[in-house]
Design a protein around this motif. Structure first.
Motif, short mmCIF file in Angstrom:
data_model
loop_
_atom_site.label_atom_id
_atom_site.label_comp_id
_atom_site.label_asym_id
_atom_site.label_seq_id
_atom_site.Cartn_x
_atom_site.Cartn_y
_atom_site.Cartn_z
N UNK A 167 0.84 -1.21 0.00
CA UNK A 167 0.00 0.00 0.00
C UNK A 167 0.87 1.25 0.00
N UNK A 168 2.02 1.16 0.70
CA UNK A 168 2.93 2.32 0.75
C UNK A 168 3.56 2.60 -0.61
N UNK A 169 3.57 1.60 -1.49
CA UNK A 169 4.17 1.77 -2.82
C UNK A 169 3.23 2.47 -3.80
N UNK A 170 1.94 2.54 -3.45
CA UNK A 170 0.95 3.02 -4.42
C UNK A 170 1.18 4.49 -4.78
N UNK A 171 1.19 4.74 -6.05
CA UNK A 171 1.42 6.09 -6.58
C UNK A 171 0.07 6.81 -6.68
N UNK A 172 -0.32 7.50 -5.59
CA UNK A 172 -1.65 8.11 -5.56
C UNK A 172 -1.64 9.59 -5.93
N UNK A 173 -0.49 10.22 -5.90
CA UNK A 173 -0.41 11.66 -6.19
C UNK A 173 -0.12 11.87 -7.67
N UNK A 174 -0.78 12.85 -8.24
CA UNK A 174 -0.50 13.22 -9.64
C UNK A 174 0.77 14.05 -9.69
N UNK A 175 1.68 13.65 -10.56
CA UNK A 175 2.93 14.39 -10.75
C UNK A 175 2.65 15.57 -11.70
N UNK A 176 2.93 16.78 -11.25
CA UNK A 176 2.67 17.98 -12.06
C UNK A 176 3.97 18.77 -12.18
N UNK A 177 4.38 19.06 -13.42
CA UNK A 177 5.62 19.80 -13.66
C UNK A 177 5.33 20.87 -14.73
#
Length: 860
Positions: free
Chosen positions: A520-530
Motif C-alpha cells: 500500500x505504501x508503494x501506491x502512486x496516488x499523487x498526480x505528478x505535475x511539472x
C-alpha cells in the motif's frame, strides 16, 4: 479343482489343454521339452526336474513350476532356496511323508500326494493339513496347495467335495473328454472343471468377466456348466443367455471370440474368460468393450493396425510404414530425447512419443501388445540374471552425449548428484585461482532450450483459443488427470471451500496485513505535475490495469503465499477484475488456503486449471473465463513458455510480469557469520528443485570457517524431508572464496541473483553497493523464508540474471501511468517555433501545420 496331467505320448488330448492355467507334464525330458511343448508361453506348465541345474534351466525357459520328488527336494533344498516358492512343487509320495515335508525350512507352493484317491480323501490328517496349508500364504501372494495325483476318473461330486476340503485333483488327460455324455471311465472336461464352482444365484449361473489377451475387460456375461463345456469343446466364446439358452458369441454378427483360457476367481464363484475378440467388437454398440472405446496404448495399437491395412494416402503413419529408415531414425531420436528428459512432464511426454514409434515398428512386423506382454512375462520368470551392461558402442555414445551436454552448459567440471548415503557438499572454488573464463562460466545459469517447450505449448494455446472451455477441460483431464464439469469458480466463494483451522487462518491474516501494508505504501496516488516552461504543464497519474490474471502453482502443493504475493498488490492497485488460476487437486477442488486468500484479495474468478492451458484461457478468454490484460505469477517451464507466447501474440493483447527460471540464492558470508544460519539459508533454496541455483560467496573466510559451513550443510540437509532433491541440487552448486568484501559484492552484482543474503558484519552498510538483486536480506536474522511468506516484501522475483533489468512483482506491476499536458495560449506561443522546426526536419507537414495554424492566430 482339476489339473490335467499331460503325457506327451498321447498327443490327441493336447488340443483342449491350452484352456487350462495349470498343466502337469509327464514324460518330457529337458532336452526336448521346447520341441514337444511348442513356442507358446510355458508359464502354465509344471515340469519334473531331477536336480537343481535342470530346474534352473526350466525356470529360465519360462516354465511356471518345477516339481521334484521328495528325496531330491530335501537334498537340494539349500541350492534352490533363492527361488520363489510359487515356482516349486514336490511329489510327496505316501501321505505320511507330508508332515515330514512340512517341517522343512523351505516350503514349496504345491504338495503332490500319489496314491488311492478314496483313502487319501478320507484321511483326517491330510484334511487337517490341507486347511493349514491353505492358510500358509506364499510370500509372493496366493495360497499353498495339496494335490492328489490319481490314475482313475473321479466322480464329479468327489471333485466338489475335495475342493471344499482344500484339495485339488490331478487327472491324467487321457481320462478327460469333450464328449457329452462322457465315454465310460472318462470325465467331461467342462463338467469336471465346473465341479469346483459355487454360486448363490437362484438360476445357478456364474458371473463371467470376458477379457482380451491383455486382460482388458470386454464385458460381463453369465455361464453355466453346459456353456463352459461347450466353450472348451468348440474353442470359442459360448455363454448362457438368461433368456435364450446357449449364446454362441458372434454367431449372427460375426464378432466371434477365440477362447484362450478359462479360470476361476479366488472364491470359485466367478469366471474369467480370456478371448481373442474378432469382428467389430464385443459390445452390441459395435465398440470393442461394453465399457466404452479403447484409450491409451490399446487405442493406439488398434488405430495403427487399422492404418496398416488402410492408411489414408499421404498420412504420416503410412509414411512410417513404408519408410523403414525414417521409422528407425525416429525411434532413435525419441529414445535420445527420453534419455535427456529430466522433469516428470518431460519424461512422460518423451516416453509417449517413443511408445508411438515403437508400437508402429511392432505393428509393421505384425507384433501385438499381447505379444510384447507375453515376452515381458517370460523375462520376469527367468531366475538367472545378466549383468545388464550396455553394449560398448552405446556406452561410448552415452558418455559422449553427457560430455557434450556438460560442455554446452559450462566449461567447469560438473559434479554428479550426491550418492544416497554420501556426503552432501558443494563444489569449491577460490577466486584467485580461477581464470577469467572460469569466472564467466560461474556466472552462467544452465542453458534452457526453449524451442522444444515452445513447440509443445503452442498447440495447447491454439486449442484453448479455438475451442475455449472444452479444450481447457480436456487438457486438465490429460495433464492433471482430473475430470471437471466446470472451468471456473465465481465469487462470492462458498464458506465450505475455504474452511481452515484457526492457526492457519491467523498465519495467513498476519502475512496479509504485512504484505498489504508494504505494498500500500508503494501506491502512486499523487498526480505528478511539472511546469516545464511558462504556460506548459505536464502531468502523470496512475490507473490500475483493469483485468489481471494471477497464476498460482499448485496441484498437490499448497501455495497460499504465492496467492498473497500476487493478489495483495493487485487489490491495492485497484484492479477491477482479479482472475486467479491454480491447478485442481485430484478430487477437482482447490486447496482451501488458496480459496481463502482469493476471497481476501477480492478475486472475481478462480480458474480450476494449471499449466499452459490456464495461461491460454486467461490470455484469450473462454466462454466462462474472462480475458485479462496482464498475467503475473511463477510456474514451471510450460507456464513460462505459455506466458512468453501470449505476450508475443499481437492478437492476444496481453502483457506479463517478467521472464522466469529456476529459483536461486546467493549468500555473502564473512568470517564472523553463523555457519548454521548460512547453511540453512542455502538449503532453503536448494530444496525447491534439482535445478535450484545456490551460491556461497565467502568473503575473507579461512579454511576452518568454510569447513564449518560445509559440515552444517551436510548435517542439516540429511535431516530434511526433501533430502533427495537437495542431494541433486547442492552438488551442482558452489562456493567461491574472495579476499575481501569489495570483490564479493562485485561478483554478486555480475551474477544478479534472485535472492541476495548478507551474512556479514554491518550488513546494512553494504546496501548502497548492491546494483543487481531481486530482493536483499540484510543480516543474520533476516532469513529469505520471511520474505517468501510474511515480512511484507514480494517473493515473485526475477531469476536467471534478469534482476539486471526487471523488478520483482510490486504494486506498480498492476498499474499503468498516463501522462497529460496542458498549454496556455502563451505557452503554445513560446513553444511553437521549436515544435514547428522539428516537424520540418522530420518532414511531417501535418504536425507542423497543427501548431502553425494556432500560432498564426495568436500572432495576428
Amino acid at each position: 479343482m482339476i489339473i490335467p496331467a499331460f503325457d506327451d505320448s498321447n498327443g490327441s488330448q493336447k488340443k483342449f489343454l491350452k484352456y487350462f492355467s495349470e498343466i502337469l507334464v509327464e514324460n518330457v525330458t529337458i532336452a526336448n521339452f521346447e520341441a514337444q511343448l511348442g513356442t507358446a508361453s510355458k508359464e502354465r506348465y509344471w515340469l519334473c526336474a531331477g536336480n537343481a541345474e535342470d530346474a534352473l534351466k526350466l525356470l529360465d525357459a519360462g516354465v511356471g513350476k518345477v516339481v521334484f520328488d521328495l528325496s531330491t527336494f530335501i537334498s537340494i533344498e539349500k541350492e534352490i532356496d533363492h527361488i520363489a516358492a510359487n515356482r516349486i512343487g514336490v511329489v510327496v509320495g505316501p501321505a505320511q511323508n507330508l508332515s515330514k515335508l512340512q517341517q522343512a525350512t523351505y516350503q514349496p507352493s504345491v504338495y503332490i500326494l500319489a496314491g488311492d484317491l478314496q483313502s487319501i480323501s478320507q484321511d483326517a490328517t491330510i484334511l487337517e493339513s490341507a486347511k493349514a496349508v491353505k492358510k500358509n500364504l506364499l510370500p509372493e501372494g496366493g495360497s499353498r496347495r495339496i494335490c492328489i495325483l490319481t490314475d482313475v476318473a473321479p466322480q464329479l461330486d468327489a471333485i466338489s467335495q475335495l475342493d471344499k476340503s482344500g484339495l485339488d485333483i490331478i487327472v491324467p488327460s487321457q481320462l478327460l473328454t469333450t464328449s457329452s455324455p462322457a465315454e465310460s471311465g472318462k470325465l467331461n472336461i467342462g463338467q469336471a472343471f465346473m465341479a469346483s464352482a459355487v454360486t448363490d444365484r437362484p438360476d445357478g449361473l456364474y458371473p463371467t468377466m470376458v477379457v482380451d489377451e491383455r486382460g482388458i475387460a470386454l464385458g460381463l456375461v453369465y455361464s453355466s456348466v453346459e456353456s463352459v463345456a461347450e466353450s472348451i469343446k468348440t474353442g470359442s466364446g459360448v455363454y448362457q443367455s438368461r433368456n435364450r439358452g446357449l449364446w454362441y458369441k458372434g454367431a449372427t454378427s460375426g464378432a466371434t471370440q477365440t477362447l484362450l483360457n478359462v479360470q476361476f476367481d479366488c472364491d470359485s464363484d466367478a469366471l474369467k474368460f480370456t478371448v481373442r475378440q474378432n469382428g467389430a467388437g464385443f459390445c452390441h454398440l459395435n465398440t470393442r468393450s461394453c465399457f466404452g472405446a479403447d484409450t491409451g496404448i490399446s487405442a493406439l495399437e488398434k488405430t495403427l493396425f487399422q492404418r496398416k491395412e488402410n492408411a489414408p494416402e499421404g498420412s504420416y503413419t503410412a509414411r512410417l510404414f513404408n519408410d523403414p529408415k525414417l521409422l528407425r531414425a525416429k525411434i532413435m531420436e525419441e529414445a535420445e530425447e527420453l534419455c535427456d528428459a529430466t522433469t516428470k512432464e518431460d519424461v512422460a511426454w518423451e516416453a509417449a512419443d517413443l511408445i508411438y514409434f515403437a508400437i508402429t515398428k511392432c505393428v509393421t512386423a505384425g507384433v501385438s501388445m499381447s505379444d510384447i506382454e507375453k515376452n515381458l512375462d517370460k523375462k520376469a520368470l527367468k531366475i538367472s540374471r545378466r549383468p545388464g551392461n550396455a553394449k560398448p558402442k552405446w556406452e561410448e555414445q552415452g558418455n559422449k552425449a553427457e560430455q557434450a551436454k556438460s560442455a554446452a552448459s559450462s566449461q567447469l567440471t560438473p559434479q554428479p548428484a550426491a550418492p544416497a548415503n554420501g556426503r552432501i557438499e558443494m563444489q569449491k572454488y577460490v577466486a584467485s585461482q580461477i581464470s577469467a573464463q572460469q569466472r564467466t562460466d560461474l556466472l552462467k545459469r544452465p542453458i534452457i532450450n526453449s524451442t522444444d517447450i515452445m513447440g509443445r505449448v503452442a498447440p495447447i494455446m491454439q486449442a484453448v483459443r479455438e475451442r475455449g472451455d472444452a479444450a481447457v477441460l480436456e487438457l486438465t483431464a490429460k495433464f492433471d488427470r482430473v475430470q471437471l464439469s466446470s472451468t471456473v469458480i465465481k465469487a462470492p466463494f462458498s464458506p465450505e471451500s475455504m474452511q481452515l483451522d484457526e492457526k492457519t487462518r491467523a498465519a495467513i491474516d498476519q502475512a496479509y496485513e504485512n504484505i498489504y501494508r508494504f505494498h500500500d505504501a508503494q501506491m502512486d496516488r499523487e498526480t505528478l505535475v511539472v511546469e516545464t516552461m511558462p504556460g506548459v504543464v505536464c502531468s502523470r497519474f496512475a490507473r490500475p490495469i483493469e483485468r489481471v490474471g494471477l497464476y498460482v502453482p499448485g496441484g498437490t502443493a499448497v501455495l497460499p503465499s504465492s496467492a498473497l504475493m500476487l493478489g495483495v498488490p493487485a487489490k491495492v492497485a485497484g484492479c477491477k477484475q482479479i482472475v486467479l488460476a491454480t491447478p485442481p487437486r485430484p478430487d477437482g477442488s482447490i486447496v482451501p488456503e488458496v480459496m481463502y486468500v482469493a476471497h481476501k484479495v477480492g478475486a472475481t474468478h478462480v480458474v480450476v486449471a494449471g499449466g499452459a492451458q490456464a495461461v491460454a484461457a486467461m490470455a484469450y478468454g473462454t466462454e466462462t473465463i474472462p480475458k485479462v490484460d496482464k498475467i503475473c505469477g511463477p510456474g514451471n517451464q510450460y507456464v513460462t513458455a505459455a506466458k512468453m507466447l501470449a505476450q508475443n501474440d499481437s492478437s492476444c493483447l496481453v502483457s506479463i510480469d517478467m521472464p522466469a527460471g529456476p529459483s536461486e540464492v546467493l549468500v555473502i558470508a564473512d568470517q564472523n557469520s553463523n555457519a548454521a544460519y548460512v547453511a540453512s539459508d542455502l538449503l532453503s533454496q536448494a530444496e525447491h528443485g534439482a535445478d535450484s541455483q545456490v551460491v556461497l560467496v565467502a568473503s575473507g573466510i579461512n579454511d576452518e570457517k568454510l569447513a564449518e559451513i560445509e559440515e552444517q550443510i551436510h548435517v542439516q540437509a540429511s535431516r530434511l524431508p526433501r533430502v533427495d532433491i537437495v542431494r541433486q541440487s547442492i552438488p551442482k552448486s558452489y562456493s567461491l572464496r574472495f579476499n575481501n568484501l569489495k570483490e564479493s559484492i562485485a561478483f554478486s552484482n555480475d551474477y544478479a541473483p534472485e535472492h541476495l543474503i548478507l551474512h556479514i558484519d554491518n550488513a546494512e552498510d553494504l546496501i548502497p553497493e548492491v546494483d543487481n538483486a531481486g530482493s536483499v536480506f540484510v543480516g543474520a536474522f533476516s532469513p529469505e523464508s520471511c520474505g517468501d511468506y510474511a515480512s511484507g516484501t514480494n517473493h515473485t522475483l526475477p531469476t536467471y540474471g534478469y534482476s539486471r533489468m526487471y523488478s520483482g512483482v510490486n504494486t506498480l506491476t498492476f498499474v499503468k501511468h498516463i501522462t497529460s499536458q496542458q498549454l496556455t495560449a502563451d505557452g503554445l506561443n513560446r513553444l511553437g517555433d521549436t515544435v514547428m522546426r522539428l516537424a520540418e526536419v522530420e518532414g511531417l507537414e501535418a504536425h507542423r501545420n497543427a501548431v502553425a495554424i494556432r500560432v498564426a492566430d495568436l500572432r495576428k
